[in-house]
Motif scaffolding. Sequence first.
Motif, short mmCIF file in Angstrom:
data_model
loop_
_atom_site.label_atom_id
_atom_site.label_comp_id
_atom_site.label_asym_id
_atom_site.label_seq_id
_atom_site.Cartn_x
_atom_site.Cartn_y
_atom_site.Cartn_z
N TYR A 115 0.82 -1.21 0.00
CA TYR A 115 0.00 0.00 0.00
C TYR A 115 0.86 1.25 0.00
O TYR A 115 0.48 2.27 -0.58
N ARG A 139 -14.19 -4.79 -2.64
CA ARG A 139 -13.73 -3.40 -2.53
C ARG A 139 -14.85 -2.52 -3.08
O ARG A 139 -15.00 -2.37 -4.28
N ASN A 189 -8.67 -7.54 3.44
CA ASN A 189 -9.93 -6.81 3.57
C ASN A 189 -9.78 -5.66 4.56
O ASN A 189 -10.34 -4.57 4.36
N ILE A 191 -8.01 -2.81 2.86
CA ILE A 191 -8.92 -2.10 1.96
C ILE A 191 -9.86 -1.21 2.75
O ILE A 191 -10.09 -0.05 2.41
N SER A 192 -10.42 -1.76 3.83
CA SER A 192 -11.33 -0.98 4.67
C SER A 192 -10.60 0.21 5.29
O SER A 192 -11.15 1.29 5.42
N GLU A 225 -8.03 1.84 4.03
CA GLU A 225 -7.85 2.88 3.02
C GLU A 225 -9.14 3.65 2.80
O GLU A 225 -9.14 4.88 2.67
N SER A 226 -10.25 2.91 2.74
CA SER A 226 -11.55 3.57 2.58
C SER A 226 -11.87 4.44 3.78
O SER A 226 -12.36 5.57 3.64
#
Length: 396
Positions: free
Chosen positions: A20, A118, A150, A153-154, A156-157
Amino acid sequence: MITNVKDYYRRLDAFLSEIYQVGAENIFSTVLRELVGFLGKDLRIKNGRLYELIIDEFVLVYCTNIQEPDCYEKLDIKSEAVQLVLKHGTYIYHDSSPTLRIRAGAYADPLVAFTILRGEEVWLFVFELYDNWDREEIEFAVNTSRKLLNARISSESMKNSLLHAELIQRSLLPKNAPQIEGFEIFGKSISAEIVGGDLYDYNTFSEGHFGVGIGDAIGHGLPAALLARDVVTGLRMGLEKEMKISAVIQKLNRVIHRSTLSTSFTSLFYAEIETTGDLVYVNAGHPDPILVHGQRIQLLKRGGTVLGPLPEIQLKRGFAVMPPGSLLVLYSDGLIERRNIYGETFGQQRLKELVVNNQNQSAENLVTDIIDVVYDFGNQQTWKDDMTVVIVKRNV
């Protein structure tokens, strides 16, 4: 084979963090390639394939270490094998299980697959397994990888959401203190995360008095910041209707009690100060503000419990006087609960002594000095909790 579970977990988390930080354009193809190359032997996987769901088919977008020209480029979402991994999130295809046909003719068996979400996107990772694979170990490794990915990803969101929340929070906190004849006012708040649960606010009225408030939504991060936003908004709306302090805060308590946020408790102190120095306040479970005049110290305790846990609360108003030369110090618990290297908290007593010894400074300089002293007390480590200091000083 995974010989050390904790070490494997740390390596996997570090590996995903590095990906990332690099900011690969296609994060999932990078993850696929690195899972096989960097952790393939530990995970007992090889020959990875990455599919993206497009309408009703999983379409192959990337593969590793595969030379066969007859790889199936599409997988039907309605097939029994695909439905199994969609249902369980992770699935091992072996023996009597339905076959996930990843290429024509002879195909690899066994396989392990897992899905990643995502937003509205659905991605499917498929790997062949080494001959000496172990089901329990594979399930642990793949489920751990999936959960960590996961989570990344969460995260980053969430980071994007937090940046948006930070803008909202900044817009709610006062940019400048009001200019009140005969008074100096200054406040500063530092969040432990991108956003926090501490709040402070000022109100000016036309009848020769002004208001100052401070609060602390329990916890920190986004849920606490959202609650702090609601408290500031509700307080402003209630005060604009010229309601009494206790009535405004009792109504605010009912709103917070009905909140569905994971954080739904907050402390709050609010005072209205006349230009004559007369002060009326309510303290709803907040650390006691300190009123200092020379060597005289008064703690503003009167009020009631924190807001949120109970649908109805009773609050009592307190009264005080700010003589010329006195000052009022409002602060959150993140200030007095900061610890040094020996585990000692800074504490209210140290704060009292600091204020008494420096009360001749301007409000702004004293706020700055308090923060600097407490920061140094904590060995200049990052703040573990949100921290706010507000000073109201009545000039001589």
